[in-house]
Design an enzyme around this catalytic site. Structure first.
Site, PDB file in Angstrom:
ATOM      1  N   LYS A  82       0.831  -1.201   0.000  1.00 15.19           N
ATOM      2  CA  LYS A  82       0.000   0.000   0.000  1.00 15.19           C
ATOM      3  C   LYS A  82       0.870   1.257   0.000  1.00 15.19           C
ATOM      4  O   LYS A  82       0.597   2.225  -0.722  1.00 15.19           O
ATOM      5  CB  LYS A  82      -0.943  -0.017   1.204  1.00 15.19           C
ATOM      6  CG  LYS A  82      -2.057  -1.043   1.079  1.00 15.19           C
ATOM      7  CD  LYS A  82      -2.777  -1.292   2.395  1.00 15.19           C
ATOM      8  CE  LYS A  82      -3.810  -2.388   2.245  1.00 15.19           C
ATOM      9  NZ  LYS A  82      -4.443  -2.796   3.505  1.00 15.19           N
TER      10      LYS A  82
ATOM     11  N   GLN B  15      -5.101  -1.606   9.632  1.00 16.59           N
ATOM     12  CA  GLN B  15      -4.842  -2.915   9.029  1.00 16.59           C
ATOM     13  C   GLN B  15      -5.386  -4.028   9.913  1.00 16.59           C
ATOM     14  O   GLN B  15      -5.083  -4.105  11.095  1.00 16.59           O
ATOM     15  CB  GLN B  15      -3.338  -3.108   8.805  1.00 16.59           C
ATOM     16  CG  GLN B  15      -2.960  -4.392   8.115  1.00 16.59           C
ATOM     17  CD  GLN B  15      -3.481  -4.485   6.682  1.00 16.59           C
ATOM     18  OE1 GLN B  15      -3.422  -3.509   5.936  1.00 16.59           O
ATOM     19  NE2 GLN B  15      -3.999  -5.631   6.309  1.00 16.59           N
TER      20      GLN B  15
ATOM     21  N   ASP C 235     -11.519   3.013   3.999  1.00 13.59           N
ATOM     22  CA  ASP C 235     -12.009   1.666   3.705  1.00 13.59           C
ATOM     23  C   ASP C 235     -13.532   1.595   3.580  1.00 13.59           C
ATOM     24  O   ASP C 235     -14.076   0.575   3.173  1.00 13.59           O
ATOM     25  CB  ASP C 235     -11.567   0.692   4.809  1.00 13.59           C
ATOM     26  CG  ASP C 235     -10.290  -0.063   4.452  1.00 13.59           C
ATOM     27  OD1 ASP C 235     -10.054  -0.292   3.256  1.00 13.59           O
ATOM     28  OD2 ASP C 235      -9.535  -0.424   5.368  1.00 13.59           O
TER      29      ASP C 235
END
Length: 287
Positions: free
Chosen positions: A53, A97, A120
């Site tokens: 990422k 995460q 997200d």
């Protein structure tokens, strides 16, 4: 049969995002978009995902920050980190995460992220907007699937969609996104009786379970569009497989995604897209 090349589309989207960021940076007073990723512990898979990422951010001109916390960090410590990021005007997107260590409740901390930095799309507010078909931040993997369908000009209006797997992260939001586009969506989960009865009717069959070769040739209608979101690594060969028995199912599909190289690359591209979207939202709100 047409192979739906997620790597190709991902590279195209990254190039477009890079150009947008470069254009924005022509303003000498502009700051760069910034994504902050919080990694708790040292799970090897999570560390790899986070590195990928950060690398993707750097490629397009987005600042990718990683905040590492020990696996034994307390709820108080993680709360402080997320609160500080919420209050930092230089941060546009926050990604926690997953998975977290077992002593930390994931849902508590996901909901702690400010909805306007929820890259997200997991916050209840953003998911509620999705349910109401209002503009919002969409979860990255579902968004990647929808953009693949758009790229290959696959119209979902009036189509029968079978969504196998109903997680809050992928299956449910993706099904709702397609429902909002006027598809008829059949949700299936591990308790579904006779899965084949559902899948065989689908014009668009999507599987997101993480069960190797769950979807076999006999379960697929001739000419169906098949989207495989599952990723399973063989512990011995380390080869990646999907939910779909690709070699046999491709004989019946009109369009199909491979594993790897299908939906996976799109998830990263959509993470960058969401980060830029949040940046522009913050920029416009400051005017």
């Amino acid at each position: 049969m047409t192979l739906m090349d997620g790597k190709k589309l991902s590279d195209l989207k990254k190039s477009q995002i890079k150009s947008q960021v470069e254009e924005l940076m022509k303003d000498k007073n502009a700051r760069r978009p910034k994504l902050s990723v919080v990694l708790v512990g040292n799970d090897p898979s999570s560390e790899l995902y986070v590195r990928n990422k950060k690398k993707a951010c750097e490629m397009v001109g987005i600042i990718g920050e990683t905040i590492n916390l020990s696996a034994t960090c307390s709820a108080k410590e993680l709360t402080k980190v997320l609160t500080d990021l919420n209050n930092d005007s230089e941060v546009d997107g926050i990604l926690l995460q997953l998975p977290l260590p077992s002593h930390l409740n994931e849902e508590d901390f996901i909901q702690m992220i400010s909805p306007d930095k929820d890259v997200d799309g997991f916050h209840y507010i953003n998911q509620g907007k999705l349910l109401q078909n209002l503009p919002t931040i969409y979860s990255c993997t579902p968004l990647g699937v929808v953009e693949l369908l758009d790229y290959y000009k696959i119209d979902v209006v009036g189509k029968n969609v079978c969504m196998v797997g109903t997680s809050n992260i992928v299956g449910k939001p993706l099904g709702l996104m397609l429902l909002n586009r006027h598809a008829s969506v059949d949700f299936c989960n591990r308790e579904t009786k006779n899965l084949k009865e559902h899948t065989i009717k689908a014009d668009i069959l999507i599987s997101a379970t993480g069960r190797k070769w769950l979807i076999t040739e006999d379960m697929v209608k001739n000419g169906a569009v098949v989207i495989d979101i599952g990723t399973i690594k063989d512990p011995i060969t380390h080869k990646l497989y999907g939910d779909v028995d690709f070699e046999n199912v491709k004989k019946k599909a009109s369009f199909i995604t491979p594993v790897p190289g299908g939906v996976g690359p799109m998830t990263i591209a959509c993470l960058l897209e969401n980060t830029l979207k949040l940046y522009l939202n913050h920029k416009n709100n400051c005017k």
